[in-house]
Design an enzyme around this catalytic site. Structure first.
Site, PDB file in Angstrom:
ATOM      1  NE  ARG A 166      36.740  30.920 -70.810  1.00  0.00           N
ATOM      2  CZ  ARG A 166      35.584  31.273 -70.637  1.00  0.00           C
ATOM      3  NH1 ARG A 166      34.653  30.858 -71.326  1.00  0.00           N
ATOM      4  NH2 ARG A 166      35.346  32.021 -69.681  1.00  0.00           N
ATOM      5  CB  SER A 250      43.159  32.354 -67.831  1.00  0.00           C
ATOM      6  OG  SER A 250      42.889  33.603 -67.099  1.00  0.00           O
ATOM      7  CD  GLU A 370      41.182  29.975 -71.234  1.00  0.00           C
ATOM      8  OE1 GLU A 370      41.150  31.340 -71.718  1.00  0.00           O
ATOM      9  OE2 GLU A 370      40.996  29.632 -70.341  1.00  0.00           O
TER      10      GLU A 370
END
Length: 378
Positions: A166, A250, A370
């Site tokens: 990520r 998320s 995130e």
């Protein structure tokens, strides 16, 4: 520039929070996108690029700069230097899930497990999007980047993007700025031309998510539909009628920790090795062999642990809310912070901080957000 009447950033993001920008521009062609960004950079004004708005949490205060909506479209099929593969050059504003749908319809494998991820193609490399064991790093060849430092359009190979879990050199992490600044104009993927028949499914994590035996064979269309059904059951496919989807997906990353730290967590906490364990091969020249084989050197892989499990087992169940807050955990998936009805960015951030504190107190681990946070502190 293709300037339009400013409206709240809350209308442009899936978390439905954010103030009104001073100026709003909608770029529908690559030329409009390039010219707009060159003009903004020449004026040295604050800027924010928005694609699908699915990975942003923006402060409630007015944004004193220009927000650029990337609405470019198009998929170009190209030859690949590798037999059995096809390359797709995709404009940055193209809807990601529409791209996945196209690839499945064309019998091209490599991104079907990322079905249903909201957002645009241009955003995909910035945080190396992924799901169920597939990541964009596995198929990305290169991007066209409008470099802020030079104002020039350059081709950057995937190997120069620092793609990790990520992350990339282009991502503005919480607390750490991007290493390289610019705007993605297009991406190029290389996908396997496998057709529409049933084939073995590579990757243990994907097989586990799809509940498939190691020798099972399924089609790309089956994978796509099963992933969409799974994501929909978790409120992870956008649906205006379902407040559980008013989220950034998320909110916290699954944590990457050392194997030693992972052993301090409860045994039932889900975990996956970041790199496969590959037996070391020792080569000893015959003319130096003395009959003794040295013991193998063991290198333990880092471990990815489930942030959702940590949140729930820190006492924060699905649907949790702070008193009088309009932000809450999804009723379907504890990893998603959702806007339950006109929640402000401040309310969402307050809940995120509370979750971080609870998980740290219980397990000694600080979860990292995130989404990209703009004007927000956790």
């Amino acid at each position: 520039m293709p300037e339009i009447t400013p409206r709240p950033i809350a209308d442009l993001t899936t978390l439905r929070a954010g103030g009104i920008p001073r100026r709003l521009v909608e770029a529908r062609t690559r030329d409009e996108l390039i010219q707009t960004m060159q003009s903004v950079w020449a004026d040295h004004e604050p800027w924010l690029v928005v694609g699908g708005g699915s990975n942003l949490l923006v402060a409630d205060e007015p944004f004193e700069g220009t927000v650029v909506l990337v609405r470019t479209q198009g998929i170009e099929r190209l030859a690949s230097p590798r037999d059995g593969f096809v390359r797709l050059r995709v404009e940055a504003g193209h809807d990601w899930d529409e791209l996945v749908s196209y690839s499945v319809a064309e019998g091209l494998a490599g991104i079907s497990a990322m079905s249903g991820i909201p957002g645009t193609a241009g955003a995909a490399p910035i945080q190396n999007i992924g799901a169920y064991g597939q990541e964009i790093v596995q198929t990305l060849v290169e991007i066209e980047l409008l470099d802020q430092a030079t104002g020039e359009l350059v081709t950057v190979p995937a190997s120069d993007l620092g793609l990790g879990f990520r992350t990339s050199v282009l991502k503005d992490h919480y607390g750490i700025g991007a290493e390289r600044h610019g705007v993605i104009v297009s991406i190029t993927l290389e996908l396997a031309d496998v057709g529409h028949g049933e084939l073995p499914v590579r990757g243990a994590q994907l097989r586990q998510a799809l509940r498939l035996a190691p020798d099972a064979e399924v089609s790309l269309a089956w994978i796509r539909q099963t992933v969409l059904d799974t994501r929909r059951s978790k409120g992870m496919v956008l649906d205006d009628a379902d407040p559980d989807t008013y989220s950034a997906g998320s909110f916290f990353q699954n944590a990457i920790v050392s194997a030693a730290f992972a052993r301090t967590l409860p045994a039932e906490c889900p975990r996956w090795p970041v790199a496969p364990d590959v037996p070391a091969i020792t080569v000893i020249p015959l003319d130096t062999f003395d009959g003794i084989v040295p013991p193998p050197v063991v290198h333990e892989s880092e471990v990815k642990v489930s942030a959702a499990w940590l949140i729930e087992h820190a006492g924060l169940s699905k649907g949790f809310r702070l008193p009088r807050s309009r932000a809450g955990l999804s009723t379907k998936h504890a990893l998603a912070i959702t806007n339950r009805g006109s929640a402000t960015a401040a309310e969402i951030a307050e809940l995120a901080r509370f979750i971080q504190q609870r998980v740290q107190a219980e397990f000694g681990l600080i979860l990292q957000p995130e989404p990209v946070l703009v004007g927000i502190q956790l």
